[in-house]
Write an enzyme that holds these catalytic residues in place. Sequence first.
Site, PDB file in Angstrom:
ATOM      1  N   LYS B  84      -1.708  42.887  75.093  1.00  0.00           N
ATOM      2  CA  LYS B  84      -1.509  43.798  76.218  1.00  0.00           C
ATOM      3  C   LYS B  84      -2.818  44.307  76.812  1.00  0.00           C
ATOM      4  O   LYS B  84      -3.774  44.567  76.090  1.00  0.00           O
ATOM      5  CB  LYS B  84      -0.709  45.015  75.750  1.00  0.00           C
ATOM      6  CG  LYS B  84       0.764  44.753  75.473  1.00  0.00           C
ATOM      7  CD  LYS B  84       1.443  46.075  75.079  1.00  0.00           C
ATOM      8  CE  LYS B  84       2.798  45.886  74.427  1.00  0.00           C
ATOM      9  NZ  LYS B  84       3.836  45.409  75.325  1.00  0.00           N
ATOM     10  N   GLY B 156       9.467  52.124  72.583  1.00  0.00           N
ATOM     11  CA  GLY B 156       9.210  53.041  71.484  1.00  0.00           C
ATOM     12  C   GLY B 156      10.307  54.069  71.252  1.00  0.00           C
ATOM     13  O   GLY B 156      10.130  54.995  70.472  1.00  0.00           O
ATOM     14  N   GLY B 217      13.085  49.311  74.048  1.00  0.00           N
ATOM     15  CA  GLY B 217      14.121  50.105  73.388  1.00  0.00           C
ATOM     16  C   GLY B 217      15.143  49.307  72.604  1.00  0.00           C
ATOM     17  O   GLY B 217      16.091  49.867  72.064  1.00  0.00           O
TER      18      GLY B 217
END
Lengths: 240, 295
Positions: B84, B156, B217
Amino acid sequence: MRNAETKTQKSKLKAQNHSSKVKAVGRKVKIGVLDIQGSVEEHAMMLEECGAEVVFVKTVRDLENIRGLIIPGGESTHISMMLKRGGLFDTIKKKIKSGMAVYGTCAGAILLAKKILGDNGSIGVKSFNVIDAEIERNAYGRQTDSFEVDVEIPVLGEKVGYKGNVTRKKVRDFPAIFIRAPKIKSVGKNVEILAKYKNEIVMAEGKFGNAQKNNILISTFHPELTNDIRVHEYFIKMAA
Amino acid sequence: MIKKVLKNTPKLKSGLAQMLKGGVIMDVTNAKQAKIAEQAGAVAVMALERVPSDIRAQGGVARMSDPKMIKEIMKTVSIPVMAKVRIGHFVEAQILEALGVDYIDESEVLTPADEQYHVDKSKFKVPFVCGCRNLGEALRRINEGAAMIRTKGEAGTGNVVEAVRHVRAVKDEIAFLKGAGKELIAEKAKEMRVPIALVEYVSKNQKLPVVNFAAGGLATPADAAMMMQMGCDGVFVGSGIFKSSDPLKRAKAIVEAVLHFNDANVLARVSEGLGEPMKSLEISKLTDLYAKRGN
């Protein structure tokens, strides 16, 4: 993102748009595409465009009545693992032994080869071991080493000449797409080399089991990512 | 005769994403986890120092990971390695390209470096994946050169609700464009700030021009299968695996759920006895929504 329609419906629609081509190749040969992971839809669309009937192979049941099977590009570690977990592996091997044709592109080619090199010390990929070839995974490097190049595949041309002196008409090159591709390092003497790029074998075929003619096709590139259906037509003829 | 060799073309960039379809991409923070992910059947790993739930808990600025750790992971596994960069941080992207990672995620999970512009991804050799909440975000990223799209979801949290919202938004907006006339297409292109040709493609083909994964999620096999049933091409699982009580078992279960996403019997079997999922959060209680970053 996939459309709301199922894969089959989508491929069918596409096939209808190209119905003129249906007659070109064998009528409605049933060909399976191993539907575990990777370029499954892309292969299915090519097959439909060639006029074949596509079966998405997820379970042992889906293998009934198919004349040929395509193992698509994807991650060979993953596909190999799921083949073992689902019990598909043994049934596919049995079908190949009894003469079913099978075509592996990239990861698929790795899964058909006799010997796999360059596993990065990884979990072993279990191959079907149906073509006498040594193949090295990710042999050109990482993604930024992926490339496109036109290659000559003489076998895609028509045969001309008379008995004993048959040659192939020169045909236009095939747009080959290599993505984190493997290399076919060597093949046995019974394996026919169909295409090379820079002295490297990129496409080959062989015979396994009770087949009357060659029934195993491998390529390290991805014809399913192009608009050129000639390799798929070639495989359908092999399977028919 | 010398043949012309093309490299780093859009076709090769989006082609790798096509090879990942039907697979699970897992967040890993070290070589050991990367190995577990590979053994579980991941099609790629995302190398990062802290998974989103830790970034959320610890706060502070989240940046590109240490190249040393990324290199170790690249050495350890044979599947593609992604990493990332912060939104707009083109130098972090140059560094990852120099390392030779297979894919760069320009990610809202890290703290944005530029609030006005994303990275000009078309300039890079390495392909990019970007997050989106709606069709406009997806097409803007594709126009900037992204070769793969994922939903943002809310990373997260272990809460799939935002990913569902984003998948639905993209789907509905694509469906709305079906059979659209020239005027509507031009209007939408202007509204979304993208070229007309992109909107035309979506209207005609009823899909994005690149592969679209779900992310943000997802915590259970059922979450992953739900995203697949909603039409996604594959899934990213971040904190959901290595923040659960039995990562290998859960990772394997999610991989199998993505393969057999339409078979409730398989889903029932793999959902059994997975232990505790990650610690999860309600969206309404969050003070910082990552999905709002970079539009």
